[in-house]
Design a protein around this motif. Structure first.
Motif, mmCIF file in Angstrom:
data_model
loop_
_atom_site.group_PDB
_atom_site.id
_atom_site.type_symbol
_atom_site.label_atom_id
_atom_site.label_comp_id
_atom_site.label_asym_id
_atom_site.label_seq_id
_atom_site.Cartn_x
_atom_site.Cartn_y
_atom_site.Cartn_z
ATOM 1 N N HIS A 1 8.127 35.597 -32.169
ATOM 2 C CA HIS A 1 6.728 35.319 -32.052
ATOM 3 C C HIS A 1 5.865 36.613 -31.713
ATOM 4 O O HIS A 1 5.787 37.155 -30.554
ATOM 5 C CB HIS A 1 6.481 34.499 -30.708
ATOM 6 C CG HIS A 1 5.434 33.772 -30.542
ATOM 7 N ND1 HIS A 1 5.090 32.520 -30.405
ATOM 8 C CD2 HIS A 1 3.978 34.317 -30.607
ATOM 9 C CE1 HIS A 1 3.710 31.931 -30.360
ATOM 10 N NE2 HIS A 1 3.203 33.452 -30.280
ATOM 11 N N SER B 1 5.983 26.890 -29.575
ATOM 12 C CA SER B 1 5.940 28.230 -28.747
ATOM 13 C C SER B 1 5.367 27.788 -27.536
ATOM 14 O O SER B 1 4.963 26.781 -27.091
ATOM 15 C CB SER B 1 4.675 29.079 -29.464
ATOM 16 O OG SER B 1 4.854 29.331 -30.731
ATOM 17 N N PRO C 1 17.992 32.627 -32.999
ATOM 18 C CA PRO C 1 16.751 33.010 -33.720
ATOM 19 C C PRO C 1 17.515 33.293 -35.105
ATOM 20 O O PRO C 1 16.689 32.881 -36.124
ATOM 21 C CB PRO C 1 16.145 34.300 -33.113
ATOM 22 C CG PRO C 1 16.547 34.074 -31.758
ATOM 23 C CD PRO C 1 17.845 33.657 -31.843
ATOM 24 N N ASP D 1 10.570 28.293 -28.065
ATOM 25 C CA ASP D 1 10.294 29.974 -27.916
ATOM 26 C C ASP D 1 9.784 30.233 -26.490
ATOM 27 O O ASP D 1 8.997 29.567 -25.938
ATOM 28 C CB ASP D 1 9.823 30.795 -29.217
ATOM 29 C CG ASP D 1 8.238 30.794 -28.914
ATOM 30 O OD1 ASP D 1 7.823 31.156 -27.637
ATOM 31 O OD2 ASP D 1 7.694 30.929 -29.852
ATOM 32 N N GLY E 1 10.917 34.725 -27.908
ATOM 33 C CA GLY E 1 9.530 35.114 -28.567
ATOM 34 C C GLY E 1 8.991 36.054 -27.131
ATOM 35 O O GLY E 1 8.792 35.614 -26.087
ATOM 36 N N VAL F 1 9.660 25.342 -34.354
ATOM 37 C CA VAL F 1 9.882 26.257 -33.239
ATOM 38 C C VAL F 1 8.659 26.114 -32.322
ATOM 39 O O VAL F 1 7.452 26.650 -32.715
ATOM 40 C CB VAL F 1 9.888 27.771 -33.471
ATOM 41 C CG1 VAL F 1 10.217 28.757 -32.417
ATOM 42 C CG2 VAL F 1 11.309 27.943 -34.508
#
Length: 269
Positions: free
Chosen positions: A14, A175, A260, A203, A227, A173
């Motif tokens: 990220h 965030s 990841p 993440d 991230g 994914v």
């Protein structure tokens, strides 16, 4: 800021950069050279990068990010948009009855082109800023099967992610643990969703609370991805937040690298 010393191979799912050199520089836009320096300081060897938000089509911005990733430890994600309103209220539902995909919105053919362009390894969707793609586009995303990094938070909470996106078979994914800005209740809702949706991942970007981080990693060690949230958060800070958790070293290795890499092919060594 001092360089961190640790024994992990760390990749970041990220990070955001600003690909338009003509836009007036200001803090928070995301400079690729600065991102690369900060990654080095934190011991991050590779990172997903996507463009900043803008009005209209993302075609030029996506292609610019792909060009800027060449020769850098960056993996480009194509940002996508849609005509549907991300809200759940009556007004949003009414607007969605009228809204139709326009020329500035991502089309199924756009998804196909990005997916089979070897410069892109996934997609970025920010529903509160960019809207939600229509069913044809989401179905095409499912067909190509690349990961989609989805902004999660108050304006698009975990229940909206489940309602709008989790019915399609592509890796998501989510965030910020689905909780921007720092809503612990939403973090726990997102962690609960991991138990019922195999294609969902979280993440760690800008998640500042230890308890939900430790809970997710201990309960679902294969579903949490590191991230940073750069440029809003320095990768050094993001790495330290994971390094100081009370979780086994093997679990940290999964968060920093193994998980990841399993989701985003381009992050592999």
């Amino acid at each position: 800021m001092l360089e961190l010393e640790h024994g992990f191979r760390i990749v970041d799912v990220h990070a955001r950069i600003e690909p338009d050199e003509q836009r007036r520089a200001r803090p928070g836009l995301g400079d690729p050279e600065q991102l690369e320096r900060e990654m080095h300081q934190a011991g991050v060897v590779r990172a997903v990068a996507y463009p900043s938000s803008r009005e209209g089509s993302y075609l030029k911005a996506n292609n610019a990010v792909a060009r800027m990733s060449v020769g850098r430890p960056l993996v480009a994600f194509a940002r996508v948009n849609g005509a549907r309103d991300a809200g759940s209220g009556a007004g949003s539902k009414l607007r969605n009855l009228r809204n139709r995909r326009g020329d500035d919105h991502t089309s199924p053919d756009d998804v196909e082109q990005y997916a089979y362009d070897d410069r892109f390894y996934g997609f970025k969707l920010h529903p509160p800023k960019d809207g939600i793609p229509d069913e044809d586009v989401l179905s095409r995303l499912a067909n190509v099967g690349l990961p989609v990094l989805v902004h999660g938070g108050e304006s698009f909470p975990p229940e909206a992610v489940a309602r709008e996106l989790l019915g399609y078979e592509f890796p998501i994914v989510l965030s910020h643990f689905g909780a921007h800005p720092l809503r612990v209740d939403l973090m726990n809702e997102a962690i609960d969703l991991l138990g019922t949706h195999d294609d969902l991942y979280l993440d760690t970007s800008v998640v500042r609370y230890r308890e939900p981080l430790e809970r997710a990693i201990m309960e679902h060690p294969d579903r949490v991805l590191f991230g940073s949230g750069a440029p809003h958060a320095h990768p050094n800070v993001a790495v330290m937040e994971v390094l100081t958790l009370d979780v086994p070293e093997d679990a940290m290795k999964k968060v920093f690298s193994n998980n990841p890499v399993r989701v985003v092919e381009g992050l592999a060594p």
